[in-house]
Write a protein that holds these residues in place. Structure first.
Motif, PDB file in Angstrom:
ATOM      1  N   ALA A 105      10.164  25.409  24.310  1.00  0.00           N
ATOM      2  CA  ALA A 105       8.873  24.767  24.601  1.00  0.00           C
ATOM      3  C   ALA A 105       8.470  23.814  23.478  1.00  0.00           C
ATOM      4  N   ILE A 106       8.671  24.225  22.237  1.00  0.00           N
ATOM      5  CA  ILE A 106       8.329  23.369  21.092  1.00  0.00           C
ATOM      6  C   ILE A 106       9.208  22.112  21.092  1.00  0.00           C
ATOM      7  N   MET A 107      10.510  22.301  21.304  1.00  0.00           N
ATOM      8  CA  MET A 107      11.417  21.148  21.311  1.00  0.00           C
ATOM      9  C   MET A 107      11.105  20.200  22.462  1.00  0.00           C
ATOM     10  N   ALA A 108      10.753  20.725  23.635  1.00  0.00           N
ATOM     11  CA  ALA A 108      10.405  19.875  24.784  1.00  0.00           C
ATOM     12  C   ALA A 108       9.145  19.071  24.486  1.00  0.00           C
ATOM     13  N   ALA A 109       8.150  19.701  23.887  1.00  0.00           N
ATOM     14  CA  ALA A 109       6.907  18.995  23.558  1.00  0.00           C
ATOM     15  C   ALA A 109       7.159  17.886  22.542  1.00  0.00           C
ATOM     16  N   LEU A 110       7.969  18.183  21.511  1.00  0.00           N
ATOM     17  CA  LEU A 110       8.287  17.160  20.500  1.00  0.00           C
ATOM     18  C   LEU A 110       9.090  16.011  21.117  1.00  0.00           C
ATOM     19  N   GLY A 111      10.050  16.348  21.979  1.00  0.00           N
ATOM     20  CA  GLY A 111      10.842  15.309  22.642  1.00  0.00           C
ATOM     21  C   GLY A 111       9.988  14.420  23.526  1.00  0.00           C
ATOM     22  N   ARG A 112       9.078  15.038  24.264  1.00  0.00           N
ATOM     23  CA  ARG A 112       8.177  14.268  25.132  1.00  0.00           C
ATOM     24  C   ARG A 112       7.298  13.335  24.307  1.00  0.00           C
ATOM     25  N   ARG A 114       7.909  12.066  21.330  1.00  0.00           N
ATOM     26  CA  ARG A 114       8.710  10.968  20.774  1.00  0.00           C
ATOM     27  C   ARG A 114       9.152   9.987  21.852  1.00  0.00           C
ATOM     28  N   MET A 115       9.392  10.470  23.054  1.00  0.00           N
ATOM     29  CA  MET A 115       9.826   9.594  24.145  1.00  0.00           C
ATOM     30  C   MET A 115       8.726   8.597  24.509  1.00  0.00           C
ATOM     31  N   ARG A 116       7.493   8.971  24.309  1.00  0.00           N
ATOM     32  CA  ARG A 116       6.377   8.058  24.600  1.00  0.00           C
ATOM     33  C   ARG A 116       6.387   6.834  23.695  1.00  0.00           C
ATOM     34  N   HIS A 117       7.018   6.966  22.541  1.00  0.00           N
ATOM     35  CA  HIS A 117       7.058   5.858  21.585  1.00  0.00           C
ATOM     36  C   HIS A 117       8.284   4.973  21.752  1.00  0.00           C
ATOM     37  N   VAL A 118       9.137   5.281  22.720  1.00  0.00           N
ATOM     38  CA  VAL A 118      10.341   4.487  22.965  1.00  0.00           C
ATOM     39  C   VAL A 118       9.966   3.316  23.877  1.00  0.00           C
ATOM     40  N   SER A 119      10.405   2.128  23.500  1.00  0.00           N
ATOM     41  CA  SER A 119      10.115   0.951  24.316  1.00  0.00           C
ATOM     42  C   SER A 119      11.385   0.122  24.465  1.00  0.00           C
ATOM     43  N   PRO A 120      11.433  -0.726  25.491  1.00  0.00           N
ATOM     44  CA  PRO A 120      12.619  -1.580  25.658  1.00  0.00           C
ATOM     45  C   PRO A 120      12.695  -2.607  24.523  1.00  0.00           C
ATOM     46  N   PRO A 121      13.863  -3.187  24.314  1.00  0.00           N
ATOM     47  CA  PRO A 121      14.036  -4.157  23.214  1.00  0.00           C
ATOM     48  C   PRO A 121      13.395  -5.506  23.564  1.00  0.00           C
ATOM     49  N   HIS A 122      12.078  -5.593  23.408  1.00  0.00           N
ATOM     50  CA  HIS A 122      11.346  -6.809  23.797  1.00  0.00           C
ATOM     51  C   HIS A 122      11.856  -8.053  23.075  1.00  0.00           C
ATOM     52  N   ARG A 123      12.105  -7.944  21.772  1.00  0.00           N
ATOM     53  CA  ARG A 123      12.548  -9.124  21.019  1.00  0.00           C
ATOM     54  C   ARG A 123      13.903  -9.614  21.510  1.00  0.00           C
TER      55      ARG A 123
END
Length: 167
Positions: A105-112, A114-123
């Motif tokens: 549960a802790i690892m899933a919450a941390l992964g979720r 961090r995944m929110r901060h992932v974005s496509p390579p806009h530049r």
């Protein structure tokens, strides 16, 4: 008429040693296409070679992951049997399972999170769009130059305008 040898046995014949602008643009385009094909072939060969190395490394990582998994399973069983000396075996198994559940549960919450901060390579996307635009513009500019009639007279040079002032 003269004949010259270019590249790997390619012959080009020109009238009086002078090529037309259209012929030069055509030759340049052909040379650039050949260069790009060679660069792509080189890139493919390098990528193929590096992919083999990466595949071997990935196999080792996979083996390490499996060994780590087995270590966790056997360690969990050892902890469960050790705990069984204090409480009933069923309770020991339930306690170890609960610890793993909390860990998951802790690892899933941390992964979720961090995944929110992932974005496509806009530049990178913007740079590729700009490159494509420049290439289209360069191609249309080269076509326009090739379509212009060639004059036998040199272009007129601008004459600087000077004012003769009164003193």
């Amino acid at each position: 008429m003269s004949t010259s040898l270019h590249g790997h046995g390619t012959r080009r014949t020109t009238a009086s040693g002078n090529s037309s602008l259209g012929r030069l643009v055509s030759d340049t385009t052909a040379d650039l296409q050949k260069l790009m094909r060679q660069e792509v072939a080189l890139a493919k060969a390098e990528i193929r070679q590096e992919a083999k190395k990466a595949g071997k490394a990935a196999g080792l990582f996979g083996g390490a992951g499996f060994a780590g998994y087995m270590t966790v399973v056997i360690g969990s069983l050892a902890a469960m049997f050790g705990l069984a000396h204090v409480v009933d075996i069923a309770w020991a198994a339930l306690i170890i399972a609960a610890l793993w559940g909390v860990t998951a549960a802790i690892m899933a919450a941390l992964g979720r999170q961090r995944m929110r901060h992932v974005s496509p390579p806009h530049r990178t996307v913007e740079t590729l769009k700009e490159d494509a635009h420049l290439m289209r513009r360069s191609a249309s500019h080269a076509k326009a130059i090739a379509a212009e009639p060639i004059s036998s007279e040199p272009p007129a040079l601008p004459v600087p305008h000077t004012e003769h002032g009164h003193r």
